[in-house]
Design a protein around this motif. Structure first.
Motif, PDB file in Angstrom:
ATOM      1  N   MET A 289      18.722  25.162  39.925  1.00  0.00           N
ATOM      2  CA  MET A 289      19.573  24.479  40.142  1.00  0.00           C
ATOM      3  C   MET A 289      21.195  24.196  40.615  1.00  0.00           C
ATOM      4  SD  MET A 289      18.936  20.277  39.160  1.00  0.00           S
ATOM      5  CE  MET A 289      20.207  20.143  37.599  1.00  0.00           C
ATOM      6  N   LEU A 290      21.460  24.842  39.464  1.00  0.00           N
ATOM      7  CA  LEU A 290      23.033  25.181  39.198  1.00  0.00           C
ATOM      8  C   LEU A 290      23.903  25.804  39.668  1.00  0.00           C
ATOM      9  CD1 LEU A 290      23.059  24.225  35.111  1.00  0.00           C
ATOM     10  CD2 LEU A 290      23.751  22.584  37.670  1.00  0.00           C
ATOM     11  N   GLN A 291      22.850  27.304  40.377  1.00  0.00           N
ATOM     12  CA  GLN A 291      22.759  28.159  40.716  1.00  0.00           C
ATOM     13  C   GLN A 291      24.415  29.120  40.497  1.00  0.00           C
ATOM     14  OE1 GLN A 291      24.457  26.661  44.312  1.00  0.00           O
ATOM     15  NE2 GLN A 291      22.218  27.170  45.702  1.00  0.00           N
ATOM     16  N   ILE A 292      23.591  29.145  39.340  1.00  0.00           N
ATOM     17  CA  ILE A 292      24.831  29.809  37.540  1.00  0.00           C
ATOM     18  C   ILE A 292      25.177  31.656  38.932  1.00  0.00           C
ATOM     19  CG2 ILE A 292      24.719  28.149  36.097  1.00  0.00           C
ATOM     20  CD1 ILE A 292      22.702  31.116  34.590  1.00  0.00           C
ATOM     21  N   PHE A 293      24.296  32.364  38.957  1.00  0.00           N
ATOM     22  CA  PHE A 293      25.047  33.689  39.383  1.00  0.00           C
ATOM     23  C   PHE A 293      25.601  33.908  40.830  1.00  0.00           C
ATOM     24  CE2 PHE A 293      20.165  33.903  37.169  1.00  0.00           C
ATOM     25  CZ  PHE A 293      21.047  34.520  35.998  1.00  0.00           C
ATOM     26  N   GLU A 294      24.936  32.584  42.043  1.00  0.00           N
ATOM     27  CA  GLU A 294      25.961  32.485  42.724  1.00  0.00           C
ATOM     28  C   GLU A 294      27.404  31.692  42.309  1.00  0.00           C
ATOM     29  OE1 GLU A 294      22.916  31.306  42.614  1.00  0.00           O
ATOM     30  OE2 GLU A 294      21.718  31.859  44.173  1.00  0.00           O
ATOM     31  N   SER A 295      27.478  31.208  41.843  1.00  0.00           N
ATOM     32  CA  SER A 295      29.120  30.552  41.397  1.00  0.00           C
ATOM     33  C   SER A 295      30.060  31.854  40.839  1.00  0.00           C
ATOM     34  CB  SER A 295      28.629  28.971  40.199  1.00  0.00           C
ATOM     35  OG  SER A 295      27.771  28.785  41.227  1.00  0.00           O
ATOM     36  N   GLU A 296      29.219  32.890  39.550  1.00  0.00           N
ATOM     37  CA  GLU A 296      29.803  33.932  39.213  1.00  0.00           C
ATOM     38  C   GLU A 296      30.131  34.895  40.315  1.00  0.00           C
ATOM     39  OE1 GLU A 296      29.951  36.952  35.333  1.00  0.00           O
ATOM     40  OE2 GLU A 296      27.987  36.186  36.727  1.00  0.00           O
ATOM     41  N   VAL A 297      29.769  35.225  41.904  1.00  0.00           N
ATOM     42  CA  VAL A 297      29.890  35.842  42.621  1.00  0.00           C
ATOM     43  C   VAL A 297      30.674  35.426  42.919  1.00  0.00           C
ATOM     44  CG1 VAL A 297      28.899  36.961  44.516  1.00  0.00           C
ATOM     45  CG2 VAL A 297      27.843  36.614  42.722  1.00  0.00           C
ATOM     46  N   ARG A 298      30.769  33.965  43.609  1.00  0.00           N
ATOM     47  CA  ARG A 298      31.957  33.726  44.731  1.00  0.00           C
ATOM     48  C   ARG A 298      32.908  33.595  42.958  1.00  0.00           C
ATOM     49  NH1 ARG A 298      31.071  28.374  48.285  1.00  0.00           N
ATOM     50  NH2 ARG A 298      32.576  29.442  48.914  1.00  0.00           N
ATOM     51  N   PHE A 299      33.773  33.410  42.425  1.00  0.00           N
ATOM     52  CA  PHE A 299      34.173  33.217  40.944  1.00  0.00           C
ATOM     53  C   PHE A 299      35.154  35.199  41.590  1.00  0.00           C
ATOM     54  CE2 PHE A 299      36.352  35.154  37.780  1.00  0.00           C
ATOM     55  CZ  PHE A 299      36.595  34.451  37.058  1.00  0.00           C
ATOM     56  N   TYR A 300      33.994  36.137  41.281  1.00  0.00           N
ATOM     57  CA  TYR A 300      35.047  37.438  41.268  1.00  0.00           C
ATOM     58  C   TYR A 300      35.082  37.900  42.380  1.00  0.00           C
ATOM     59  CZ  TYR A 300      34.371  39.225  36.708  1.00  0.00           C
ATOM     60  OH  TYR A 300      34.285  38.819  34.858  1.00  0.00           O
ATOM     61  N   ARG A 301      34.589  37.076  43.756  1.00  0.00           N
ATOM     62  CA  ARG A 301      35.081  37.266  45.208  1.00  0.00           C
ATOM     63  C   ARG A 301      36.975  36.359  45.627  1.00  0.00           C
ATOM     64  NH1 ARG A 301      30.016  36.279  49.127  1.00  0.00           N
ATOM     65  NH2 ARG A 301      28.986  38.375  48.962  1.00  0.00           N
ATOM     66  N   GLU A 302      36.666  35.646  45.036  1.00  0.00           N
ATOM     67  CA  GLU A 302      37.340  33.964  45.669  1.00  0.00           C
ATOM     68  C   GLU A 302      38.521  33.800  44.917  1.00  0.00           C
ATOM     69  OE1 GLU A 302      35.832  30.842  47.375  1.00  0.00           O
ATOM     70  OE2 GLU A 302      33.892  31.858  47.617  1.00  0.00           O
ATOM     71  N   ILE A 303      38.069  33.860  43.191  1.00  0.00           N
ATOM     72  CA  ILE A 303      39.553  33.195  42.454  1.00  0.00           C
ATOM     73  C   ILE A 303      39.667  34.307  41.242  1.00  0.00           C
ATOM     74  CG2 ILE A 303      39.337  31.496  40.004  1.00  0.00           C
ATOM     75  CD1 ILE A 303      36.748  29.608  41.229  1.00  0.00           C
ATOM     76  N   ALA A 304      38.618  35.027  40.820  1.00  0.00           N
ATOM     77  CA  ALA A 304      39.138  36.689  39.778  1.00  0.00           C
ATOM     78  C   ALA A 304      40.653  36.695  40.647  1.00  0.00           C
ATOM     79  CB  ALA A 304      38.426  37.802  39.764  1.00  0.00           C
ATOM     80  N   PRO A 305      41.036  37.154  41.678  1.00  0.00           N
ATOM     81  CA  PRO A 305      42.655  37.488  42.159  1.00  0.00           C
ATOM     82  C   PRO A 305      43.510  37.399  41.697  1.00  0.00           C
ATOM     83  CG  PRO A 305      40.959  38.067  43.859  1.00  0.00           C
ATOM     84  CD  PRO A 305      40.027  37.136  42.905  1.00  0.00           C
ATOM     85  N   VAL A 306      43.291  35.332  41.679  1.00  0.00           N
ATOM     86  CA  VAL A 306      44.614  34.626  41.278  1.00  0.00           C
ATOM     87  C   VAL A 306      44.311  34.156  39.637  1.00  0.00           C
ATOM     88  CG1 VAL A 306      45.226  35.055  44.274  1.00  0.00           C
ATOM     89  CG2 VAL A 306      43.127  32.797  42.971  1.00  0.00           C
ATOM     90  N   VAL A 307      43.358  34.426  39.386  1.00  0.00           N
ATOM     91  CA  VAL A 307      42.932  33.470  38.281  1.00  0.00           C
ATOM     92  C   VAL A 307      44.193  33.004  37.509  1.00  0.00           C
ATOM     93  CG1 VAL A 307      41.727  34.788  37.284  1.00  0.00           C
ATOM     94  CG2 VAL A 307      41.470  32.901  36.694  1.00  0.00           C
ATOM     95  N   GLY A 308      44.706  34.138  37.359  1.00  0.00           N
ATOM     96  CA  GLY A 308      45.534  34.063  36.296  1.00  0.00           C
ATOM     97  C   GLY A 308      45.828  34.854  34.439  1.00  0.00           C
ATOM     98  N   VAL A 309      44.130  34.682  33.829  1.00  0.00           N
ATOM     99  CA  VAL A 309      44.627  35.166  33.110  1.00  0.00           C
ATOM    100  C   VAL A 309      42.645  36.537  33.498  1.00  0.00           C
ATOM    101  CG1 VAL A 309      44.253  33.247  31.873  1.00  0.00           C
ATOM    102  CG2 VAL A 309      42.091  33.622  32.644  1.00  0.00           C
ATOM    103  N   ARG A 310      42.982  37.339  31.854  1.00  0.00           N
ATOM    104  CA  ARG A 310      42.760  38.557  32.188  1.00  0.00           C
ATOM    105  C   ARG A 310      40.707  38.715  32.381  1.00  0.00           C
ATOM    106  NH1 ARG A 310      40.546  43.085  32.974  1.00  0.00           N
ATOM    107  NH2 ARG A 310      42.058  44.999  31.710  1.00  0.00           N
ATOM    108  N   VAL A 311      40.583  38.580  33.245  1.00  0.00           N
ATOM    109  CA  VAL A 311      39.120  39.178  33.751  1.00  0.00           C
ATOM    110  C   VAL A 311      38.563  40.518  33.689  1.00  0.00           C
ATOM    111  CG1 VAL A 311      38.867  36.529  34.261  1.00  0.00           C
ATOM    112  CG2 VAL A 311      39.224  38.754  36.184  1.00  0.00           C
ATOM    113  N   PRO A 312      37.333  41.295  33.671  1.00  0.00           N
ATOM    114  CA  PRO A 312      37.251  42.441  34.097  1.00  0.00           C
ATOM    115  C   PRO A 312      37.680  42.276  35.633  1.00  0.00           C
ATOM    116  CG  PRO A 312      35.347  41.390  33.471  1.00  0.00           C
ATOM    117  CD  PRO A 312      36.311  40.363  33.234  1.00  0.00           C
ATOM    118  N   GLU A 313      37.645  43.681  36.115  1.00  0.00           N
ATOM    119  CA  GLU A 313      37.982  43.795  37.661  1.00  0.00           C
ATOM    120  C   GLU A 313      37.003  44.075  38.063  1.00  0.00           C
ATOM    121  OE1 GLU A 313      40.423  48.063  40.446  1.00  0.00           O
ATOM    122  OE2 GLU A 313      40.062  47.630  38.029  1.00  0.00           O
ATOM    123  N   CYS A 314      37.004  43.524  39.366  1.00  0.00           N
ATOM    124  CA  CYS A 314      35.205  43.511  40.249  1.00  0.00           C
ATOM    125  C   CYS A 314      35.386  44.445  41.155  1.00  0.00           C
ATOM    126  CB  CYS A 314      35.624  42.206  40.951  1.00  0.00           C
ATOM    127  SG  CYS A 314      33.487  42.170  41.331  1.00  0.00           S
TER     128      CYS A 314
END
Length: 232
Positions: free
Chosen positions: A1-26
């Motif tokens: 119901m919360l679509q958590i896996f889809e949210s993580e994909v969208r995070f790495y596509r849309e947000i990770a490049p500009v998030v401003g903290v260290r995350v694994p490179e996608c």
């Protein structure tokens, strides 16, 4: 119901490049009829977790960058109250078993009892903790890594949401920081404003997290929950 896996994909596509903290490179992020797929940088040689002050500072960097903006720029971020009915039902169903545990102190048990039938109210109080920003949503030590130079990286963005930043810090404290180090984390974050508003909801997650532990193994959880009770 919360679509958590889809949210993580969208995070790495849309947000990770500009998030401003260290995350694994996608390297690859896919979401199609067959499911989701992420191929990420391997940080397994980094140290698990983070020091309380370092983790709190990294969270503050994330929250300050996106305060008042994240929910407008990415309206698909999970809003406050998403799934609260499921959480409330799960808590009320789980509490009778928790109440019988011998490794919970009287104050922790009493507060847990007070939350029965009140989880929705606790979730509603989160909105009083401050402006919306981007929160990781599960900023426990198991989702943090510390690099050789002390840089903190955040893993596992399935629960990325729009909420007051104090929600992240409170979960970091209750899930991962021994009470004697809470002052260090709070000092590094720079404020405790809104902490009491979010603690009951965060404690619900804490009680649920310890529910699967064998009897006698919840001593650490009990100490952190007891510290939270002492702040309310």
């Amino acid at each position: 119901m919360l679509q958590i896996f889809e949210s993580e994909v969208r995070f790495y596509r849309e947000i990770a490049p500009v998030v401003g903290v260290r995350v694994p490179e996608c390297y690859q992020a896919e979401d199609n009829a067959d499911g989701t797929l992420l191929v990420l940088e391997d940080l397994s040689d980094w140290t698990p977790g983070a020091e309380p002050d370092a983790g709190a500072r990294a969270l503050r960097d994330l929250h300050d960058r996106w305060v008042g903006e994240a929910h407008q720029r990415w309206p698909w971020l999970r809003p406050l109250g998403a799934g609260v009915d499921l959480v409330a039902a799960l808590y009320d169903r789980t509490w009778p078993m928790l109440a019988e545990r011998s490794d919970l102190s009287a104050s922790v048990r009493d507060f847990g009892q007070r939350l029965v039938g009140k989880v929705t109210d606790a979730e509603r109080d989160i909105a009083e903790a401050g402006e919306l920003t981007m929160v990781h949503g599960d900023a426990s030590a198991q989702n943090l890594r510390t690099g050789p130079a002390g840089e903190v990286a955040f893993l596992d963005w399935e629960d990325v949401s729009a909420a007051p930043g104090m929600l992240d810090l409170a979960w970091f404290l209750v899930s991962s920081v021994e009470p004697e180090h809470w002052p260090d984390a709070l000092a590094a974050y720079g404020t405790n404003e809104g902490l009491t508003a979010v603690l009951p909801a965060v404690m619900v997650q804490g009680y649920l997290s310890l529910s699967d532990l064998p009897e006698g193994d919840a001593v650490g959880w009990n100490a952190r929950l007891q510290a939270a009770v002492g702040m309310l």
